[in-house]
Design a protein around this motif. Structure first.
Motif, PDB file in Angstrom:
ATOM      1  N   GLY A   1       0.818  -1.211   0.000  1.00 32.82           N
ATOM      2  CA  GLY A   1       0.000   0.000   0.000  1.00 32.82           C
ATOM      3  C   GLY A   1       0.849   1.257   0.000  1.00 32.82           C
ATOM      4  O   GLY A   1       0.555   2.221  -0.713  1.00 32.82           O
ATOM      5  N   ILE A   2       1.914   1.236   0.786  1.00 30.15           N
ATOM      6  CA  ILE A   2       2.821   2.392   0.841  1.00 30.15           C
ATOM      7  C   ILE A   2       3.476   2.600  -0.524  1.00 30.15           C
ATOM      8  O   ILE A   2       3.608   3.721  -1.005  1.00 30.15           O
ATOM      9  CB  ILE A   2       3.879   2.207   1.948  1.00 30.15           C
ATOM     10  CG1 ILE A   2       3.197   2.318   3.320  1.00 30.15           C
ATOM     11  CG2 ILE A   2       4.999   3.234   1.824  1.00 30.15           C
ATOM     12  CD1 ILE A   2       4.087   1.924   4.482  1.00 30.15           C
TER      13      ILE A   2
ATOM     14  N   ASP B   1      -1.805   1.850   7.980  1.00 24.05           N
ATOM     15  CA  ASP B   1      -2.586   1.785   9.230  1.00 24.05           C
ATOM     16  C   ASP B   1      -3.793   0.871   9.071  1.00 24.05           C
ATOM     17  O   ASP B   1      -4.120   0.088   9.971  1.00 24.05           O
ATOM     18  CB  ASP B   1      -3.036   3.178   9.664  1.00 24.05           C
ATOM     19  CG  ASP B   1      -1.894   4.021  10.212  1.00 24.05           C
ATOM     20  OD1 ASP B   1      -0.814   3.453  10.495  1.00 24.05           O
ATOM     21  OD2 ASP B   1      -2.082   5.251  10.331  1.00 24.05           O
ATOM     22  N   LYS B   2      -4.473   0.972   7.931  1.00 27.52           N
ATOM     23  CA  LYS B   2      -5.644   0.129   7.672  1.00 27.52           C
ATOM     24  C   LYS B   2      -5.232  -1.347   7.617  1.00 27.52           C
ATOM     25  O   LYS B   2      -5.897  -2.207   8.201  1.00 27.52           O
ATOM     26  CB  LYS B   2      -6.314   0.540   6.364  1.00 27.52           C
ATOM     27  CG  LYS B   2      -7.538  -0.284   6.039  1.00 27.52           C
ATOM     28  CD  LYS B   2      -8.173   0.134   4.730  1.00 27.52           C
ATOM     29  CE  LYS B   2      -9.348  -0.803   4.449  1.00 27.52           C
ATOM     30  NZ  LYS B   2      -9.725  -0.820   3.057  1.00 27.52           N
TER      31      LYS B   2
ATOM     32  N   ASN C   1       1.564   9.739  -1.789  1.00 33.07           N
ATOM     33  CA  ASN C   1       2.310  10.574  -0.841  1.00 33.07           C
ATOM     34  C   ASN C   1       2.372   9.867   0.514  1.00 33.07           C
ATOM     35  O   ASN C   1       1.752   8.835   0.733  1.00 33.07           O
ATOM     36  CB  ASN C   1       1.666  11.967  -0.729  1.00 33.07           C
ATOM     37  CG  ASN C   1       0.224  11.893  -0.244  1.00 33.07           C
ATOM     38  OD1 ASN C   1      -0.074  11.190   0.717  1.00 33.07           O
ATOM     39  ND2 ASN C   1      -0.661  12.619  -0.911  1.00 33.07           N
ATOM     40  N   ILE C   2       3.105  10.458   1.437  1.00 34.39           N
ATOM     41  CA  ILE C   2       3.339   9.852   2.750  1.00 34.39           C
ATOM     42  C   ILE C   2       2.030   9.671   3.517  1.00 34.39           C
ATOM     43  O   ILE C   2       1.793   8.623   4.111  1.00 34.39           O
ATOM     44  CB  ILE C   2       4.315  10.732   3.578  1.00 34.39           C
ATOM     45  CG1 ILE C   2       5.665  10.827   2.907  1.00 34.39           C
ATOM     46  CG2 ILE C   2       4.428  10.224   5.008  1.00 34.39           C
ATOM     47  CD1 ILE C   2       6.597   9.697   3.171  1.00 34.39           C
ATOM     48  N   ALA C   3       1.176  10.671   3.513  1.00 41.89           N
ATOM     49  CA  ALA C   3      -0.076  10.595   4.283  1.00 41.89           C
ATOM     50  C   ALA C   3      -0.958   9.464   3.759  1.00 41.89           C
ATOM     51  O   ALA C   3      -1.538   8.696   4.535  1.00 41.89           O
ATOM     52  CB  ALA C   3      -0.825  11.930   4.208  1.00 41.89           C
TER      53      ALA C   3
END
Length: 122
Positions: free
Chosen positions: A64-65, A79-80, A70-72
């Motif tokens: 996902g990252i 987190d999810k 972007n970072i957010a």
């Protein structure tokens, strides 16, 4: 795993080997060894489930990252994934707890020959 290996050897030494030699099967010994063996297998299985679930969660977070713009956005995806992994682990642990209760209940059963009456022996 080491404990499971020891219990597997006990299964051979106390149950399979005597039967192989033509000796009478000791139901209480079988129940005792299998009770411990099932518990050990369950612990190994639980550990594998936990590790694989965590690895899947980490993979989902990293993937996902990597796809995020972007970072957010990447943090939100990670987190999810971590939240879902923790929820799945919690559900699996709850189910294993119920299975352990069932195993304990089965462990209370008397597998010795004490249930026989004299008329059964004749």
């Amino acid at each position: 795993m080491r404990q499971l290996n020891g219990e597997t050897f006990k299964l051979w030494a106390q149950v399979i080997s005597p039967v192989w030699k033509g000796e009478t099967l000791d139901r209480a010994a079988v129940a005792s060894v299998l009770k411990t063996l099932v518990s050990d297998v369950s612990q190994v299985d639980a550990g594998v489930d936990d590790v694989s679930s965590v690895l899947v969660g980490l993979f989902m977070a990293v993937a996902g990252i990597a796809r995020a713009g972007n970072i957010a956005e990447g943090k939100a995806v990670a987190d999810k994934a971590i939240k879902e992994t923790n929820e799945n682990l919690s559900k699996m642990r709850e189910l294993r707890g119920r299975m352990e209760e069932n195993r304990r209940d089965l462990g209370e059963i008397d597998f010795s020959d004490s249930w026989k009456t004299e008329s059964d022996d004749k």
